[in-house]
Structure formats: structure tokens, C-alpha cells
Design a protein around this motif. Structure first.
Motif, mmCIF file in Angstrom:
data_model
loop_
_atom_site.group_PDB
_atom_site.id
_atom_site.type_symbol
_atom_site.label_atom_id
_atom_site.label_comp_id
_atom_site.label_asym_id
_atom_site.label_seq_id
_atom_site.Cartn_x
_atom_site.Cartn_y
_atom_site.Cartn_z
ATOM 1 N N ASP A 140 0.818 -1.206 0.000
ATOM 2 C CA ASP A 140 0.000 0.000 0.000
ATOM 3 C C ASP A 140 0.857 1.262 0.000
ATOM 4 O OD1 ASP A 140 0.915 0.014 2.590
ATOM 5 O OD2 ASP A 140 -1.051 -0.137 3.536
ATOM 6 N N ARG A 141 2.154 1.099 -0.272
ATOM 7 C CA ARG A 141 3.032 2.239 -0.507
ATOM 8 C C ARG A 141 3.674 2.151 -1.887
ATOM 9 N NH1 ARG A 141 3.259 5.896 2.996
ATOM 10 N NH2 ARG A 141 5.111 6.825 2.048
ATOM 11 N N ARG A 177 11.649 7.269 2.903
ATOM 12 C CA ARG A 177 11.168 6.090 2.173
ATOM 13 C C ARG A 177 10.624 6.495 0.799
ATOM 14 N NH1 ARG A 177 9.815 1.918 6.005
ATOM 15 N NH2 ARG A 177 11.300 2.072 7.727
ATOM 16 N N LEU A 180 5.295 8.541 -2.452
ATOM 17 C CA LEU A 180 4.025 8.213 -3.081
ATOM 18 C C LEU A 180 3.657 9.298 -4.085
ATOM 19 C CD1 LEU A 180 1.868 7.051 -0.022
ATOM 20 C CD2 LEU A 180 3.395 5.697 -1.465
ATOM 21 N N LYS A 220 7.890 9.474 5.629
ATOM 22 C CA LYS A 220 7.030 9.100 4.511
ATOM 23 C C LYS A 220 6.512 10.335 3.798
ATOM 24 C CE LYS A 220 5.567 4.698 6.520
ATOM 25 N NZ LYS A 220 4.406 3.840 6.908
ATOM 26 N N ALA A 222 4.242 12.005 0.346
ATOM 27 C CA ALA A 222 3.220 11.824 -0.685
ATOM 28 C C ALA A 222 3.088 13.115 -1.479
ATOM 29 C CB ALA A 222 1.878 11.445 -0.057
ATOM 30 N N ASN A 236 0.721 10.714 6.030
ATOM 31 C CA ASN A 236 2.143 10.768 5.713
ATOM 32 C C ASN A 236 2.835 11.839 6.554
ATOM 33 O OD1 ASN A 236 3.115 9.112 3.071
ATOM 34 N ND2 ASN A 236 0.916 9.518 3.010
ATOM 35 N N VAL A 391 -1.751 3.072 -3.963
ATOM 36 C CA VAL A 391 -1.634 2.935 -2.516
ATOM 37 C C VAL A 391 -2.730 2.046 -1.942
ATOM 38 C CG1 VAL A 391 -0.480 5.156 -2.285
ATOM 39 C CG2 VAL A 391 -2.967 5.041 -2.024
ATOM 40 N N CYS A 477 0.315 -1.322 9.373
ATOM 41 C CA CYS A 477 0.843 -1.238 8.013
ATOM 42 C C CYS A 477 -0.279 -1.272 6.980
ATOM 43 C CB CYS A 477 1.834 -2.372 7.755
ATOM 44 S SG CYS A 477 3.333 -2.272 8.754
#
Length: 565
Positions: A140-141, A177, A180, A220, A222, A236, A391, A477
Motif C-alpha cells: 500500500d506504498r 522512504r 508516493l 514518509k 506523498a 504521511n 496505494v 501497516c
């Protein structure tokens, strides 16, 4: 002469004073590592472990790996040890790491913006079949994860991935990371602004460099210019959300401090409008605040959301402007609410150039290497070279000519990849679970797939958008708190009093439309075996009690505990 007796002391007893060590924030002078994770990062940057993997560990084998590399720095290159088979969930929190470790790895392939070419997908499929026992999960990432990876094979896998422009750099670890991005960036008819350039620029300038390779924990990102708000921006650490400024035109609304796990928080708007060409600098400023001011003393508080909660958005924006950007940000509008609940782009949709994109749904993100290779071949045979991951553990084919759409859809359906899935296939996600994850307590992937089949059989006429997120532990997660039905794996007692796999239930969470966290009904836990019956019962009540146009999340917020039990 007799000794004179001493008078009793009236002084206050001296107490031992322990010096407060602060939160480990570098910006206020706390550089001494306060836990083992901070120590191994200070001892050696995580990016440096690649050389040891290539020159030592891949040649000498698993047993040669230093423990701080094995369970720490190797994550900087997308590698986690996976769970040793046969260890039940009751032992997850009891056993030592070396007892849980298998001698194989999960390898996470970083796919920024979810963008793939057919050559890249074919390469991942080939690696899966040759080195990973055919495993492949769409996350989902927007990443793809492989399992059963041997350390001896890692250098060759890197060579093949990097040969087609992919990498595992900082796919895990205390790093920035994967970024997105809207899976239909640059092609959607309704797009406000295309953020692709910003994703590429951040990657080129910052990913894999030591400027941000030692963060308090993961970070994270996006970036999306879609009015569907299709990247879960609310959860995020930083998000750039497409908006149209009344004076300056298309740009991005800036959000910070979102995240889930055991202390979930919805991200906060800073009230700032950011033009496309300034996104990388603003991103660097926010992650710089996290690096310098982020809490490093306790891992449980080492996420940006805790700093934002303590500071507030006004102070955060001021620090960002004064200390990092050295200029004022422009005030801007909030994004509009999306007009639909589904944000996954599943189905057939016209592109701005007249061609079409086709989104399809595997079962809970689980595919395999052979299927990935077949998808690549099918897409190429229909004149396209571009795919996207989403996602929601889905995939999209771009650039399909109108006269080839039906043939492509038929080919995908033949691979059990649904372009017109049931609400249950479309809306169910699952994390890795106990099959491979060392933190998991219960099985998830097969449980989610079985639940889909059961609900399709039991409720064939159900046609409302519904999200069912299955998680193997409390770490979220699979985003359990923001699902219509969120299932947190834990051990529960069955009707015979035996301890079995089951779930705590969260109901009525949402993203996009009135974003918020689901409610927990006191004492509501279900065993894995009871799960289909429970979900059928709750959805049946929803169908009977819902008002016209009412979403499940809205109904769940007002429903009685009896209706939700």
C-alpha cells in the motif's frame, strides 16, 4: 571525659539528582546516542553496509553478517530478515530477534510514484521466479516486496534492478522512504497539477545521500495533484496536495505530521501554498526539521507527528521559514473534498490525450513473479509501455488505445485480475502477516483472500464502497484505523476458551471524505474463523439501516454498539 552526644541533623537529606537527557534532539545539542538504534547509526551510516554485503556477506554467507548490520543497517538497502517458519503468534513478543530470524530476507523494491515500465515489471517478475520462490506482493506504498531472498543473491538482484532504473535504496530504515505519487499523474483528465518532476528532483538530489540518511525514524512522503486525493496524504509525514490558488494558479497545499501505528494522527495543514518548482526545497526543509529536532530518545516517539503535536502548526511553519527556507511561504487554500469514495482508479478511464488507462485489482495485493511477467507481456502486446502501482495494492495500465481496451480487459480477467471487481475485492487490503513478518501475530494474506470469496458468496448484491483492512499486529501497516472495517490481529479466546488467531475490530475510519479514525466497540473481538459471519452481519445491518446516500463510516459513527457487534 564523656563524649558530647551529636545533635540530630536538621538538614534536608541530599537526593541523587539524575540529569535529564532530553529527547535526543540534535538541534539542542543532544548528540549522545540514547538507545541501541541511535548508537549503531552513529557508529556507521546505514548506506555504508552495501559494500560489506557485496564484498563480504554475499560471499561468506548469512552467518557472517554482523548483528547491527543484519537487524539494522541492511534496511537502508531494502532488506529485512523474515520470520522463521513455524513460530506461532503467541511467541512474537517473547522470543529474541535471533530466534525469530530466518536466514532469508524480504527485499523491498522502491517504486517512487508507482511508476513502472514493462521492462522493469518483467525484470521484477524474473527476479521473483529465479531468486524469491515466485513471491511478489504489491504494497500500500506502491512498492513490490519479494521474499525468500538469500544474501548470496543480493548483488545480482541489485545489478538487474539497477540495470532497468530501479533500486532498493532507502526502501526501509530511518530514511526518506519511497515517495508516493498519483498513479495517473500526467494523464488524468481532471488533474490539477502533475507532481512527477518534484518526485524525480527529490530523488536525484537527496535519496541515497548522507544528508538525510540518519533520521530519528522513517519519513514518509506523498505528492499528488489529483482531485481524488489518491495518495493517503492525511497519514504521511509530509504531503503535497494539489490545489488551485486564486492568484498564483496550480500548486500544492502543504501537510505535515500524519501517521498511524499505535498512536495515530491525521496530518495537519500548514496553510501554505507551494509552487511545483519549490517542492524539493520545502521537502528538504521539513525533513531537515525532523532530522535536527526529531525525538531520538524513545523509538515510540521518534516520528514527526509527535514533534508537530508538541509544537503546533504555527511554530512548525515559523521554524521552517526562519531556519530552513529563509523566506516566507505563501498562504493558500485547502484542497476540495473528493467527489467519490473510491480513490484507486480501478476500471476503464479516458486520459487527457484520448487514450485510456485501465486499473485492476489483484487479491489483497498478492501476485507472483509469473503473473507479473505475464502482465508485462500483455501490456506490451496491447501497445503500452507504462504501468502504475497504487496505494490500495492495485495496478494500472496507461496509454491504451480505445480499440484495444476490451482485449486488454479480457486478458487481465483471464489472469484473475479484476477490472470490474466486487466491492470486497476492490476494498480489501492486507499486510504481510505472520507468514513472513517478525512482528505479526496472525495470518493476513490468505485470511483476506478467503474473506473476499466468502463475502462475494454471502452478499452478492452488495454494491456500496467498502474498505476492509487486515493487519497482523498493532502497527497498522494496512491502515486499520482509517478503514470502514479495520481488523487488528491478536490472539483471542474462542467459544471453547482456547486461544486462537483473531482480530480487534475498528469501525468507521475514513480518508478523504471526512478523514478520521474508526471507533472500537468495547470487548468486540472476533476469531479468524468467525470473521466472514461477523462482517456479513454488520454489512447486512448497514444495508437495512443506512439513509439515502449514507456511507458506511457515517452509519458506523451513529450506529448502536448492538448493531456493530
Amino acid at each position: 571525659m564523656a563524649a558530647t552526644p551529636e545533635k540530630p541533623s536538621t538538614a534536608t537529606p541530599r537526593r541523587k539528582v539524575s540529569r535529564h537527557r532530553g529527547e535526543g534532539q540534535w538541534a539542542v545539542g543532544h548528540f549522545t546516542p540514547l538507545n541501541g538504534n541511535e548508537q549503531f547509526k552513529k557508529d556507521d551510516d546505514g548506506l555504508n553496509v552495501r559494500t560489506r554485503i557485496e564484498t563480504i556477506y554475499s560471499k561468506a554467507g548469512f552467518d557472517s553478517i554482523d548483528p547491527n548490520d543484519l537487524r539494522g543497517r541492511m534496511r537502508w538497502w531494502g532488506l529485512y530478515t523474515q520470520r522463521r517458519p513455524g513460530i506461532d503468534g503467541g511467541k512474537t513478543a517473547i522470543l529474541e530477534p535471533e530466534e525469530l530470524d530466518d536466514k532469508y530476507f524480504m527485499l523491498r523494491v522502491r517504486i517512487d510514484g508507482g511508476r513502472l515500465t514493462t521492462e522493469q515489471l518483467r525484470t521484477i517478475g524474473g527476479i521473483s521466479q529465479e531468486f524469491a520462490r515466485g513471491t511478489a506482493d504489491i504494497t500500500d506504498r506502491q512498492n513490490i516486496q519479494l521474499h525468500w531472498i538469500r544474501i548470496e543473491d543480493v548483488p545480482e538482484i541489485w545489478r538487474r534492478l539497477e540495470g532497468v532504473g530501479l533500486s532498493t535504496t532507502e526502501a526501509c530504515g530511518d530514511t526518506p522512504r519511497v515517495i508516493l505519487g498519483s498513479p495517473v499523474a500526467g494523464v488524468a483528465e481532471d488533474e490539477i497539477i502533475d507532481g512527477t518532476w518534484a518526485i524525480d528532483e527529490i530523488n536525484a538530489r537527496f535519496i541515497g545521500t548522507k544528508e538525510f540518511s540518519n533520521l530519528p525514524r522513517k519519513f514518509k512522503t506523498a505528492i499528488s495533484g489529483s482531485p481524488l486525493l489518491d495518495v493517503a496524504h492525511e497519514i504521511n509525514d509530509i504531503a503535497f496536495v494539489g490545489v488551485d490558488h486564486p492568484e498564483h494558479g496550480p500548486g500544492f497545499d502543504l501537510w505535515v505530521g500524519g501517521g498511524l501505528s499505535t498512536n495515530p494522527k491525521i496530518g495537519q495543514r500548514l496553510g501554505a501554498w507551494v509552487p511545483l518548482d519549490e517542492v524539493p526545497d520545502v521537502w528538504a526543509g521539513v525533513i531537515g526539521i525532523f532530522r535536527d529536532y526529531g525525538y531520538r530518545r524513545l523509538r515510540t516517539r521518534a516520528r514527526l507527528k509527535f514533534l508537530v503535536a508538541d509544537w503546533g502548526t504555527e511554530k512548525f511553519r515559523q521554524i521552517l521559514q526562519d531556519e530552513y527556507l529563509k523566506r516566507e511561504l505563501i498562504d493558500g487554500p485547502a484542497p476540495a473534498q473528493p467527489v467519490q469514495q473510491w480513490r484507486d482508479h480501478v476500471g476503464v478511464h479516458r486520459q487527457r490525450d484520448g487514450r485510456f488507462y485501465v486499473g485492476f485489482a489483484p487479491r489483497v495485493g498478492r501476485v507472483d513473479g509469473a503473473t507479473l511477467t505475464k502482465i508485462a507481456e500483455l501490456v506490451a502486446a496491447h501497445g503500452s509501455d507504462r504501468l502504475r502501482t497504487t496505494v490500495e495494492q492495485k495496478m494500472i495500465v496507461l496509454d491504451v488505445a480505445e480499440d484495444r481496451v476490451d482485449s486488454l480487459v479480457a486478458g487481465l480477467e483471464a489472469l484473475d485480475l479484476r477490472v470490474k471487481p466486487s466491492p470486497f475485492r476492490r476494498g480489501t487490503m492486507a499486510c504481510t502477516g505472520i507468514e513472513f513478518c517478525k512482528l505479526a501475530i496472525v495470518e493476513t494474506k490468505q485470511r483476506g483472500a478467503t474473506l473476499i470469496e466468502e463475502l462475494e458468496r454471502r452478499l452478492p448484491d452488495f454494491d456500496q464502497p467498502i474498505t476492509i483492512n487486515v493487519n497482523g499486529c498493532p502497527n497498522a501497516c494496512a491502515r486499520i484505523q482509517v478503514a470502514d472495517i479495520g481488523l487488528k490481529g491478536q490472539l483471542v479466546l474462542d467459544k471453547h476458551g482456547d486461544q486462537v488467531e483473531g482480530f480487534q475490530v475498528h469501525l468507521g475510519g475514513a480518508l478523504g471524505l471526512e478523514a478520521g479514525f474508526g471507533r472500537k466497540v468495547r470487548g468486540l473481538k472476533v476469531t479468524s474463523e468467525e470473521l466472514p459471519e461477523y462482517v456479513e452481519r454488520v454489512l447486512g445491518r448497514f444495508q437495512k439501516e443506512r439513509e439515502d446516500g449514507e456511507r458506511f463510516a457515517t452509519w458506523a459513527a451513529r450506529a448502536s454498539e448492538e448493531a456493530l457487534s
